[in-house]
Every structure is written in structure tokens, then in C-alpha cells.
Design an enzyme around this catalytic site. Structure first.
Site, PDB file in Angstrom:
ATOM      1  CD  GLU A 264     -22.511   6.696  18.839  1.00 59.83           C
ATOM      2  OE1 GLU A 264     -22.682   5.885  19.765  1.00 59.83           O
ATOM      3  OE2 GLU A 264     -23.219   6.700  17.813  1.00 59.83           O
TER       4      GLU A 264
ATOM      5  CD  GLU B 109     -25.393   7.261  22.873  1.00 58.75           C
ATOM      6  OE1 GLU B 109     -25.629   6.188  22.278  1.00 58.75           O
ATOM      7  OE2 GLU B 109     -25.354   8.354  22.294  1.00 58.75           O
TER       8      GLU B 109
END
Length: 479
Positions: free
Chosen positions: A170, A379
Site C-alpha cells: 500500500e 487483503e
């Protein structure tokens, strides 16, 4: 497309779960580990929920064998974990800490013993504080060399057994929350610096991937991108354009660089006109093109809906819900570019995150059509208040509903033609939520850990644990 019959999940589909070192390990200053930026940031009053920190987290460092046994009982096929940079290099570079190498060797070997595929994340936000002190961490091009050296050290020690690697987790979040919103370390609000920091991270990512080919030629590597597909608020052309602006500035700005080694043109032109475009040096784009990934890692939680934002008097910075009090988030925007707006067609969590399983399918198709890369969902999960009931029971049917609906759309995307490597839920055990403490729970396994008082850190299987076990056993046939 409404399919009469769905394709089956691939035979070798990686049914897994994920975690991050700072959120689970604890042992923050044991066995030679150095301090990370998060070890210091959480000690600033008011930064986290009730001052929670990762000093103990859920003590995975001392309890990894128990946690892996629970994974094995579930039949899990893959476990995505991150390495704490400061366990390997306490000062970010220099001498290797053998105790750190030993811990991750033990964890990897334990996973392999139970036929669980290790997926290793090289960087999940915990920067060595020594590098922040020395040259500003990601603010300096020096980070490219130090990050690459760190990555190569991991390849040399673990590449014989680990075949799936995530380079940066991320990047859009740790740069944005660190340098745009000041919610993450180093707690800076500087738009121009944000874009420069992000460029350095792109170079570090490409450099690490380029070196990976030399050391783990039979492995696969890619970044994990926090993808929030953009929707227009209406069929008004100006709202559709606002959503296009958001897709380009919030998504293509990262994924185009990962896949093609170049920035999207309209976004670059806009930033250049504002004096915000990063400074690029000779050889940068060559390196970016040389370090493209084998797959696109996707961390998916929600879509975002956009409408036109006036250039004069438009909405700017909103409020991020870190309290878990539903309805406290506020819309945000860039005047003349876009403004976020609530999507009345979607339910929201207590943290005001949209619940939109169809959005995942849309995102997977967009990535497939644009980049032609396989996808690993690194995720996806639901953070909620879980209640431990009498007899050590946690009835988290809402989590089962959330995961089932998202997996149904993954299967629909596979039927559409998306090449999927696997699906990692966030997370296996409960863990420390960076800003939200232990109240926001994601796991299949409840951990008796809270913000106040002493707790025994017992592991307790939730109802969702048994549901996912059945999903894995049947390779998704019983969704």
C-alpha cells in the site's frame, strides 16, 4: 455479465490470510531489533486510540508456532506476513542481525512444515527510524539503495523457500497518510513532498524487483496496491469526468508505474501545472521499466463515489473516521478535480467504509483489461466490533456474510476471464489496527487483547474460522 454457471476456483488457488509485522509481532525491542518509525510515532499523545502501540501487539513473535498450528488446522494454503526491516538491519543498513534472520527462518520453516505457502512482504510501513533520522527516509533518493540492499538480503536468506513476494504494501497509503494527511509517520502535510516521496518509493520498488530476478528466478513478485475503484455519483458528464480524474490520480498514478514504468499523462500534466510533479532524474524511467511485476497485488476494502468539485469554493480536506463512530467521516476533495460523496446504494461499516463486493469484481476487471497481469488479492476483510460471549464463542456472522459476498464476486471475475492467483483475508488473528487499537477486529481468531488492563492473549476460534475452513476444503464450492 450475469453468468449461467460460474467457473470453479483454480486447483492451486492460494486460500490464505495476511498480517503485518508491527501489527502482530510485538517484541518491539527484543533480540537486537532496532526502533521503527511506528515504534516512536505511537508514543506521541493523541495519535492512536487510547495510546495503543505495538510493543506487545498480539505477541506473534513468541506465539508463532501456536498461530501456524491454528492455520494448519484450518487447512490454510498461504500466509502473507511482512518482515520488520529493523529486525534484519536494526539501523536500516550495516550489519545483519542474525536473531532477526533466525526468527523469519523459523516462521517460514514452520509454515512449510504444514504445507502453507509463505508470501513474504518486504515492506509494510515500518521504516527504520535511523534512516528517517539520517536522511528523511523516503524523502531522499538514498532510500533506493538501502531498500534494495535490505530486499536482496531477504532474497539471499529466504528465496530458496519463499516463491511469492510482495515488494511494497500500500504505497499509496503510507505515502498519502504520512505526507498528505499527517495521520501516519512522519506526520507531514506537504503535497509536493508527497509526490517526491512517492517517486522515490516507485524507484525503490522497481529496483528491488529488478534484483529479485537475479536471486529468485523461479519466484513471483509484485506490489500490493490499495485499490478503491472510482464511481461517478450520477450520469452527469461532469460527475463521470470527476470519477475519471479520481481513477487517474488515485489509482493509475501508481499502477501505471508498476506495470509500464510511466505516469498517466493527464495526471502528470495537471501536477506539473500546479508545480507538484516529482523531480525526475536521468535513468529513472529506465529503472521503472526494468522493474515491472509478475502480478498485481490488490488490497480491496471499498469503492469511492465522486462528483464534480468546483474550482472556486470546492471541498478540500475532510475528516477520516478513526473512532469507529458511524457517520463521523466527512467528504474530501480537490477543487476543480473531484469531491467524494456518500453512495446511498451501499451499506457502511462502523468506520464508514463502503461495503461493495461488486466493486471488487469491477476493480479486478479494470486491472485485467488495462495491465494484462495476474492478480493476487493480498487483503480483503471486515473490521468490526467482535463480542466474546460465554463459553468462548464469537458469532461473527457479519464477517462471514462480508467474505462470502466478496468471494462470490471473485468467482464471477474468474468467470469473466480474470487470472487470479489467490485470496488473502485480512487477517488471520485479530491484530493491532494502526490507529484504531484492538477495538477494530478483523481476524478468524479472536485474541484476548485490549486497550486497558492485563490480558492473557488467548487465541479463540470465531464462527468465521470454521466457515473459511469449509471454503478451503471444498475449494470454494460451498460459497
Amino acid at each position: 455479465m450475469i453468468h449461467e454457471k460460474q467457473k470453479a476456483f483454480p486447483e492451486n488457488f492460494l486460500w490464505g490470510s495476511a498480517s503485518a509485522a508491527y501489527q502482530v509481532e510485538g517484541a518491539w525491542n527484543e533480540d537486537g531489533k532496532g526502533p521503527s518509525n511506528w515504534d516512536l510515532f505511537v508514543r506521541i499523545p493523541g495519535k492512536t486510540f487510547k495510546g495503543t502501540n505495538g510493543d506487545v501487539a498480539v505477541d506473534h513473535y513468541h506465539r508463532y508456532e501456536e498461530d501456524v498450528r491454528l492455520m494448519a488446522e484450518m487447512g490454510m494454503k498461504a500466509y502473507r506476513f511482512s518482515v520488520a526491516w529493523t529486525r534484519i538491519f536494526p539501523q536500516g543498513k550495516g550489519e545483519v542481525n542474525q536473531k532477526g534472520i533466525e526468527f523469519y527462518n523459523n516462521l517460514i520453516n514452520e509454515l512449510i512444515k504444514y504445507k502453507i505457502e509463505p508470501i513474504l512482504t518486504i515492506y509494510h510501513w515500518d521504516l527504520p527510524q535511523a534512516l528517517q533520522n539520517e536522511y528523511g527516509g523516503w524523502e531522499s533518493r538514498q532510500i533506493v539503495e538501502d531498500f534494495t540492499n535490505y530486499a536482496v538480503t531477504l532474497y539471499k536468506h529466504f528465496g530458496d523457500r519463499v516463491k511469492y513476494w510482495v515488494s511494497l504494501n500500500e504505497q499509496n497509503i503510507f505515502t498519502g497518510l504520512g505526507y498528505r494527511m499527517a495521520l501516519h509517520p512522519p506526520g507531514v502535510k506537504d503535497e509536493k513532498l508527497f509526490y517526491q516521496v512517492n517517486h522515490h518509493a516507485n524507484l525503490a520498488n522497481a529496483s528491488a524487483i529488478k534484483e529479485f530476478r537475479k536471486y529468485v528466478p523461479d519466484g513471483k513478485i509484485g506490489p500490493s496496491f490499495a485499490y478503491g475503484p472510482a464511481y461517478p455519483a450520477s450520469s452527469k458528464p461532469e460527475d463521470i469526468l470527476a470519477a475519471e480524474n479520481a481513477e487517474e490520480l488515485n489509482n493509475h498514478w501508481w499502477m501505471d508505474v508498476y506495470a509500464w514504468g510511466k505516469y498517466p499523462k493527464a495526471a502528470w500534466n495537471y501536477l506539473e501545472s500546479k508545480g507538484l510533479a516529482p523531480q525526475v532524474e536521468e535513468g529513472d524511467f529506465e529503472l521503472l521499466r526494468e522493474g515491472t511485476p509478475d502480478f498485481m497485488g490488490v488490497n480491496y476494502y471499498q469503492t469511492t463515489t465522486y462528483e464534480q468539485n468546483p474550482l472556486v469554493g470546492g471541498v478540500t480536506e475532510g475528516v477520516f473516521n478513526t473512532s469507529g463512530k458511524k457517520g463521523t467521516s466527512q467528504d474530501t476533495g480537490i477543487p476543480g478535480i473531484f469531491k467524494t460523496v456518500k453512495n446511498e446504494n451501499l451499506e457502511r461499516t462502523n468506520w464508514d467504509w463502503n461495503i461493495d463486493p461488486t466493486g471488487l469484481r469491477i476493480g479486478l476487471r479494470r486491472i485485467t483489461n488495462r495491465y494484462q497481469l495476474p492478480i493476487l488479492i493480498s487483503e480483503n476483510g471486515l473490521g468490526e466490533y467482535d463480542k466474546l460471549e460465554e463459553g468462548d464463542v464469537v458469532n461473527d456472522d457479519y464477517r462471514i456474510d462480508y467474505l462470502r459476498s466478496h468471494l462470490n464476486t471473485v468467482q464471477a471475475a474468474i468467470t469473466d476471464g480474470v487470472e487470479m492467483l489467490g485470496y488473502c483475508t485480512w487477517s488471520f488473528t485479530d491484530l493491532l489496527s494502526w490507529l484504531n487499537g484492538f477495538q477494530k477486529r478483523y481476524g478468524f481468531v479472536y485474541v484476548n487483547q485490549h486497550e486497558e488492563g492485563d490480558h492473557d492473549l488467548r487465541r479463540i476460534k470465531k464462527k468465521s474460522y470454521y466457515w473459511y475452513k469449509d471454503v478451503i476444503e471444498t475449494n470454494g464450492e460451498n460459497l
